[in-house]
Design an enzyme around this catalytic site. Structure first.
Site, PDB file in Angstrom:
ATOM      1  N   ASP A  83      37.602  36.531 -27.633  1.00 34.00           N
ATOM      2  CA  ASP A  83      37.661  35.229 -26.926  1.00 34.00           C
ATOM      3  C   ASP A  83      38.932  35.372 -26.120  1.00 34.00           C
ATOM      4  O   ASP A  83      39.213  34.133 -25.810  1.00 34.00           O
ATOM      5  CB  ASP A  83      37.419  33.819 -27.695  1.00 34.00           C
ATOM      6  CG  ASP A  83      36.244  34.105 -28.589  1.00 34.00           C
ATOM      7  OD1 ASP A  83      35.136  34.559 -28.247  1.00 34.00           O
ATOM      8  OD2 ASP A  83      36.285  33.903 -29.777  1.00 34.00           O
ATOM      9  N   LYS A 113      38.187  38.209 -21.455  1.00 35.74           N
ATOM     10  CA  LYS A 113      37.862  39.318 -20.853  1.00 35.74           C
ATOM     11  C   LYS A 113      37.141  39.509 -19.988  1.00 35.74           C
ATOM     12  O   LYS A 113      37.065  40.045 -18.701  1.00 35.74           O
ATOM     13  CB  LYS A 113      37.469  40.869 -21.875  1.00 35.74           C
ATOM     14  CG  LYS A 113      38.545  40.824 -23.283  1.00 35.74           C
ATOM     15  CD  LYS A 113      37.841  41.638 -24.285  1.00 35.74           C
ATOM     16  CE  LYS A 113      36.756  40.807 -24.971  1.00 35.74           C
ATOM     17  NZ  LYS A 113      37.391  39.782 -25.793  1.00 35.74           N
ATOM     18  N   GLY A 160      30.503  36.914 -25.972  1.00 35.70           N
ATOM     19  CA  GLY A 160      30.115  35.973 -24.947  1.00 35.70           C
ATOM     20  C   GLY A 160      31.072  36.094 -24.021  1.00 35.70           C
ATOM     21  O   GLY A 160      32.193  35.482 -24.153  1.00 35.70           O
ATOM     22  N   HIS A 161      30.997  36.805 -22.919  1.00 34.88           N
ATOM     23  CA  HIS A 161      31.937  36.621 -21.800  1.00 34.88           C
ATOM     24  C   HIS A 161      31.485  35.743 -20.592  1.00 34.88           C
ATOM     25  O   HIS A 161      30.555  35.822 -20.254  1.00 34.88           O
ATOM     26  CB  HIS A 161      31.741  38.102 -21.486  1.00 34.88           C
ATOM     27  CG  HIS A 161      32.403  39.266 -22.368  1.00 34.88           C
ATOM     28  ND1 HIS A 161      32.363  40.637 -22.028  1.00 34.88           N
ATOM     29  CD2 HIS A 161      32.966  39.171 -23.668  1.00 34.88           C
ATOM     30  CE1 HIS A 161      32.904  41.309 -23.307  1.00 34.88           C
ATOM     31  NE2 HIS A 161      33.072  40.233 -23.934  1.00 34.88           N
ATOM     32  N   GLN A 216      35.127  41.649 -28.291  1.00 33.30           N
ATOM     33  CA  GLN A 216      35.784  41.184 -29.363  1.00 33.30           C
ATOM     34  C   GLN A 216      37.317  41.610 -29.096  1.00 33.30           C
ATOM     35  O   GLN A 216      37.613  41.485 -28.004  1.00 33.30           O
ATOM     36  CB  GLN A 216      35.320  41.815 -30.762  1.00 33.30           C
ATOM     37  CG  GLN A 216      33.914  41.252 -31.212  1.00 33.30           C
ATOM     38  CD  GLN A 216      32.589  42.037 -30.501  1.00 33.30           C
ATOM     39  OE1 GLN A 216      32.714  43.253 -30.526  1.00 33.30           O
ATOM     40  NE2 GLN A 216      31.808  41.192 -29.876  1.00 33.30           N
TER      41      GLN A 216
HETATM   42  P1  IMP Z   1      29.657  39.921 -36.115  1.00 35.00           P
HETATM   43  O1  IMP Z   1      30.293  41.039 -35.431  1.00 35.00           O
HETATM   44  O2  IMP Z   1      28.660  38.921 -35.331  1.00 35.00           O
HETATM   45  O3  IMP Z   1      29.182  40.350 -37.457  1.00 35.00           O
HETATM   46  O4  IMP Z   1      31.039  39.101 -36.836  1.00 35.00           O
HETATM   47  C1  IMP Z   1      31.960  39.337 -37.466  1.00 35.00           C
HETATM   48  C2  IMP Z   1      33.393  38.714 -37.184  1.00 35.00           C
HETATM   49  O5  IMP Z   1      33.572  38.891 -35.871  1.00 35.00           O
HETATM   50  C3  IMP Z   1      33.095  37.077 -37.239  1.00 35.00           C
HETATM   51  O6  IMP Z   1      34.218  36.542 -37.711  1.00 35.00           O
HETATM   52  C4  IMP Z   1      32.707  36.772 -35.733  1.00 35.00           C
HETATM   53  O7  IMP Z   1      33.072  35.206 -35.558  1.00 35.00           O
HETATM   54  C5  IMP Z   1      33.655  37.596 -35.170  1.00 35.00           C
HETATM   55  N1  IMP Z   1      33.305  37.909 -33.758  1.00 35.00           N
HETATM   56  C6  IMP Z   1      32.058  38.673 -33.572  1.00 35.00           C
HETATM   57  N2  IMP Z   1      32.295  38.734 -32.141  1.00 35.00           N
HETATM   58  C7  IMP Z   1      33.023  37.990 -31.750  1.00 35.00           C
HETATM   59  C8  IMP Z   1      33.445  37.638 -30.339  1.00 35.00           C
HETATM   60  O8  IMP Z   1      32.863  38.226 -29.098  1.00 35.00           O
HETATM   61  N3  IMP Z   1      34.354  36.883 -30.216  1.00 35.00           N
HETATM   62  C9  IMP Z   1      35.084  36.179 -31.230  1.00 35.00           C
HETATM   63  N4  IMP Z   1      34.778  36.490 -32.565  1.00 35.00           N
HETATM   64  C10 IMP Z   1      33.774  37.422 -32.610  1.00 35.00           C
END
Ligand code: IMP
Length: 423
Positions: free
Chosen positions: A13, A16, A40-41, A224
């Protein structure tokens, strides 16, 4: 021609999507290399806000081809929704969006497995976005997964059936109450696969190799952040892919010696969504202000993000692991109005002061040591040149550059494309 690389240095977040959108005019190809619709870009221009999950953030520029690389995991259902949202913009999607045959597919049962796994963990849950990311990468490394290229063969539905049946049995093992109607989910999935099949599937490593030879400019887009990296993040509270620079090599098939600039994006403070350690997290009015002014809610799940001061120990770690060559600082505007700013420059750890990231940064192990700096009051959101930036913000930037030993080339002062200051 070298491939430049853009990635997040914190817990995701960082912004990017906005910066990829700003930089795309200088590139021929934008290639996403890992993650999936957990991302979520967010991009904002001409008064419209766009949120992309899987489609690379260069899609709004006519000059660029967008590639979804082999390291990405694709949920056809979410992908179709993204495509539907883009319809009104008259983008020639089949010409501008290419998908790697080696990218893995997220099945409806992967999402269910994610939910079952999280429910079974109870209080120890990861805080996953529940998009099926972990189970899909598990099938990839377990050599059971389905790939985009499978959709070009007539037997793909029997492969699908076998895998979905196995998943259903696995969901049973978790022994948790997950309600679902697989028939309904499958109808939606099959319809979305048909939409996906209208797009061009490519051998993306070959495509990118040729593009490099032809001198095309390529920007690899990460998702991420580095502290969510499966190897170097705050395990197990991480995502299931390599979000760091090495992930661009494996996620696109780009050789390490072909990587050029490494652009590291960070927020002027820190946020985290989901569970896991966060040494500089604030539980006071300052944290609430960051959340409110920064509109800190997850672009994918809508969850409120946890907020805290900038953690230079963690940031330095990310800069090192990625070999960052230039930095971009986001959301500087959100810090306007704080009388005093704090930056964590060391941790108190087992009775010692340390400046590296230890194995476990849980709050019972680590206490942040802060350097304080005077804040600024000016509204930055209308500023467009480096000359206008307040003195105390310049001092903040100078301090970070000195600590991190990498120049900060962009300061973002708002969500819009135009609110971007180059230094
Ligand atoms: P997952 O990748 O959906 O399994 O989530 C694993 C961890 O990464 C969790 O703490 C999510 O909130 C975090 N996470 C996954 N994708 C994002 C992102 O795009 N932005 C921020 N946190 C993320």
């Amino acid at each position: 021609m070298a491939v430049d690389l853009l990635l997040g240095l914190q817990w995701g977040d960082e912004g990017k999507g906005k910066i990829v959108d700003v930089l795309t005019k200088d590139y021929d190809i934008i290639a996403r290399f890992q993650g999936g619709p957990n991302a979520g870009h967010t991009l904002e221009f001409d008064g419209i806000k766009h949120v992309l999950h899987t489609i690379p953030s260069g899609i709004f520029h006519e000059n660029a081809i967008n590639v979804v690389g082999n390291g990405v995991v694709i949920d056809p259902v979410i992908f179709k929704k993204e495509l539907d949202n883009l319809k009104k913009f008259n983008i020639d999607i089949p010409a501008r969006l290419l998908i790697s045959r080696k990218a893995h597919l997220i099945l409806p049962t992967h999402r269910l497995l994610d939910a079952a796994s999280e429910a079974a963990k109870g209080k120890a849950k990861i805080g996953s976005t529940l998009k099926g990311i972990g189970p899909t990468y598990m099938d990839k490394t377990g050599r059971n997964g389905m790939r985009i290229g499978d959709l070009e063969f007539t037997d793909w539905k029997s492969k699908y059936r076998a895998l979905a049946n196995k998943h259903e049995a696995m969901i049973g093992f978790y022994n948790v109450d997950i309600q679902y109607d697989l028939k309904e989910l499958e109808a939606e999935f099959f319809q979305a696969v048909s939409a996906l099949q209208q797009l061009k599937f490519i051998d993306s490593e070959e495509y990118l190799f040729k593009a490099q030879k032809e001198g095309k400019k390529i920007l690899a887009e990460g998702a991420q952040g580095s502290l969510l990296d499966i190897d170097f993040g705050t395990y197990p509270f991480v995502t299931s892919s390599n979000t760091t620079a090495a992930g661009a090599c494996t996620g696109l098939g780009v050789a390490p010696n072909k990587i050029g600039g490494v652009f590291g994006i960070f927020k002027a403070y820190t946020t985290r969504v989901g569970s896991g350690p966060f040494p500089t997290e604030l539980f006071d009015e300052d944290g609430a202000t960051m959340g409110r002014v920064g509109n800190e809610f997850g672009a994918t799940t809508g969850r409120p993000r946890r907020c805290g001061w900038l953690d230079l120990v963690a940031l330095k770690y990310a800069v090192q692991i990625n070999g960052v060559t230039q930095l971009m600082m986001m959301k500087g505007d959100v810090l306007s109005g704080f009388k005093t700013l704090k930056v964590c420059t060391a941790y108190q750890y087992k009775g010692e002061k340390i400046t590296h990231l230890p194995y476990n940064i849980a709050s019972e192990n680590v206490r942040p040591i802060y350097t304080e700096m005077p804040g600024w009051d000016q509204d930055l959101t209308k500023m467009s040149t480096a000359k206008e930036l307040p003195e105390n913000l310049n001092a903040y930037i100078d301090f970070l550059e000195k600590e991190l030993e990498v120049p900060i080339k962009i300061v973002s002062v708002g969500p819009d494309r135009k609110q971007t200051i180059h230094r």
